[in-house]
Scaffold this motif. Structure first.
Motif, PDB file in Angstrom:
ATOM      1  N   CYS A  68       0.840  -1.198   0.000  1.00 35.42           N
ATOM      2  CA  CYS A  68       0.000   0.000   0.000  1.00 35.42           C
ATOM      3  C   CYS A  68       0.872   1.244   0.000  1.00 35.42           C
ATOM      4  O   CYS A  68       1.825   1.330   0.767  1.00 35.42           O
ATOM      5  CB  CYS A  68      -0.898   0.027   1.227  1.00 35.42           C
ATOM      6  SG  CYS A  68      -2.397  -0.906   1.006  1.00 35.42           S
ATOM      7  N   ILE A  69       0.510   2.189  -0.829  1.00 37.75           N
ATOM      8  CA  ILE A  69       1.173   3.484  -0.863  1.00 37.75           C
ATOM      9  C   ILE A  69       0.101   4.514  -0.564  1.00 37.75           C
ATOM     10  O   ILE A  69      -0.877   4.641  -1.308  1.00 37.75           O
ATOM     11  CB  ILE A  69       1.836   3.721  -2.234  1.00 37.75           C
ATOM     12  CG1 ILE A  69       2.860   2.610  -2.488  1.00 37.75           C
ATOM     13  CG2 ILE A  69       2.491   5.088  -2.273  1.00 37.75           C
ATOM     14  CD1 ILE A  69       3.173   2.354  -3.905  1.00 37.75           C
ATOM     15  N   ILE A  70       0.270   5.222   0.553  1.00 37.51           N
ATOM     16  CA  ILE A  70      -0.743   6.141   1.062  1.00 37.51           C
ATOM     17  C   ILE A  70      -0.234   7.562   0.946  1.00 37.51           C
ATOM     18  O   ILE A  70       0.922   7.844   1.287  1.00 37.51           O
ATOM     19  CB  ILE A  70      -1.071   5.822   2.543  1.00 37.51           C
ATOM     20  CG1 ILE A  70      -1.451   4.348   2.717  1.00 37.51           C
ATOM     21  CG2 ILE A  70      -2.182   6.719   3.059  1.00 37.51           C
ATOM     22  CD1 ILE A  70      -1.516   3.884   4.162  1.00 37.51           C
ATOM     23  N   ALA A  71      -1.077   8.477   0.485  1.00 37.28           N
ATOM     24  CA  ALA A  71      -0.712   9.889   0.403  1.00 37.28           C
ATOM     25  C   ALA A  71      -0.805  10.509   1.792  1.00 37.28           C
ATOM     26  O   ALA A  71      -1.742  10.256   2.537  1.00 37.28           O
ATOM     27  CB  ALA A  71      -1.624  10.619  -0.566  1.00 37.28           C
ATOM     28  N   ALA A  72       0.171  11.349   2.132  1.00 36.66           N
ATOM     29  CA  ALA A  72       0.232  11.933   3.475  1.00 36.66           C
ATOM     30  C   ALA A  72      -0.432  13.304   3.555  1.00 36.66           C
ATOM     31  O   ALA A  72      -0.563  13.853   4.641  1.00 36.66           O
ATOM     32  CB  ALA A  72       1.685  12.048   3.916  1.00 36.66           C
ATOM     33  N   ASP A  73      -0.871  13.851   2.436  1.00 33.58           N
ATOM     34  CA  ASP A  73      -1.449  15.196   2.446  1.00 33.58           C
ATOM     35  C   ASP A  73      -2.972  15.181   2.325  1.00 33.58           C
ATOM     36  O   ASP A  73      -3.565  16.083   1.768  1.00 33.58           O
ATOM     37  CB  ASP A  73      -0.840  16.049   1.338  1.00 33.58           C
ATOM     38  CG  ASP A  73      -1.112  15.512  -0.061  1.00 33.58           C
ATOM     39  OD1 ASP A  73      -1.495  14.342  -0.186  1.00 33.58           O
ATOM     40  OD2 ASP A  73      -0.935  16.275  -1.021  1.00 33.58           O
ATOM     41  N   VAL A  74      -3.603  14.163   2.879  1.00 31.67           N
ATOM     42  CA  VAL A  74      -5.049  14.011   2.792  1.00 31.67           C
ATOM     43  C   VAL A  74      -5.701  14.607   4.040  1.00 31.67           C
ATOM     44  O   VAL A  74      -5.239  14.392   5.155  1.00 31.67           O
ATOM     45  CB  VAL A  74      -5.436  12.523   2.658  1.00 31.67           C
ATOM     46  CG1 VAL A  74      -6.932  12.348   2.611  1.00 31.67           C
ATOM     47  CG2 VAL A  74      -4.794  11.924   1.425  1.00 31.67           C
ATOM     48  N   ALA A  75      -6.760  15.354   3.829  1.00 27.05           N
ATOM     49  CA  ALA A  75      -7.547  15.896   4.948  1.00 27.05           C
ATOM     50  C   ALA A  75      -9.008  15.657   4.616  1.00 27.05           C
ATOM     51  O   ALA A  75      -9.404  15.765   3.460  1.00 27.05           O
ATOM     52  CB  ALA A  75      -7.263  17.378   5.124  1.00 27.05           C
ATOM     53  N   PRO A  76      -9.848  15.312   5.515  1.00 24.08           N
ATOM     54  CA  PRO A  76      -9.608  15.051   6.929  1.00 24.08           C
ATOM     55  C   PRO A  76      -8.955  13.696   7.148  1.00 24.08           C
ATOM     56  O   PRO A  76      -9.023  12.804   6.307  1.00 24.08           O
ATOM     57  CB  PRO A  76     -11.001  15.087   7.543  1.00 24.08           C
ATOM     58  CG  PRO A  76     -11.902  14.659   6.442  1.00 24.08           C
ATOM     59  CD  PRO A  76     -11.266  15.197   5.174  1.00 24.08           C
TER      60      PRO A  76
END
Length: 150
Positions: A68-76
């Motif tokens: 899994c590659i997850i983006a760190a700039d996600v809100a909320p």
């Protein structure tokens, strides 16, 4: 916060501050990020990816293998907060990358993408040799190496 370079209309480079999630750990370094984007691009061309929180969650819960590659700039934060725990419970390696826009671009889509799961090239109902299998193994090993052990 991380600083990213973005080109303006006048050809100059401008610093843009990107807010990263407080749970974004382990955050991939430059080399791992570059290799992860390359892997996503090759796997997407081979249709061996799952895009988005809903698809990835379903795949992991059903026992899918991959990374899994997850983006760190996600809100909320609530949108993807369950994914790291789910990945750890199912022994799926994961890593955070700084930009969801770049993650979506690597997957050959115009939309920003929160999470992408690259399926194991050796797994599945009909395993076949894929040209990106060695890159997959290298990225997987790097992800396991950078994951903190508690």
């Amino acid at each position: 916060a991380a600083a990213a370079q973005e080109g303006g209309d006048d050809g100059e480079q401008h610093d843009v501050t990107v807010e990263l999630s407080p749970i974004a750990s382990p955050l991939a370094g430059k080399k791992l990020t570059r290799h992860a984007y390359k892997l996503v691009s090759k796997a997407a061309a081979d249709k061996a990816v799952r895009r988005g929180v809903k698809e990835v969650t379903k795949c992991v819960r059903k026992g899918g293998t991959g990374v899994c590659i997850i983006a760190a700039d996600v809100a909320p934060l609530d949108v993807f907060a369950h994914l790291p725990v789910l990945c750890e419970d199912h022994d799926v390696p994961y890593v955070y990358v700084a930009s969801r826009q770049a993650l979506g671009g690597a997957a050959n889509t115009k939309r920003p993408t929160t999470v992408i799961m690259v399926l194991d090239p050796a797994g599945g109902r009909e395993p076949k040799e894929r040209e990106w299998a060695t890159l997959y193994q290298q990225v997987k090993d790097d992800m396991i190496a950078c994951k903190p052990v508690f």
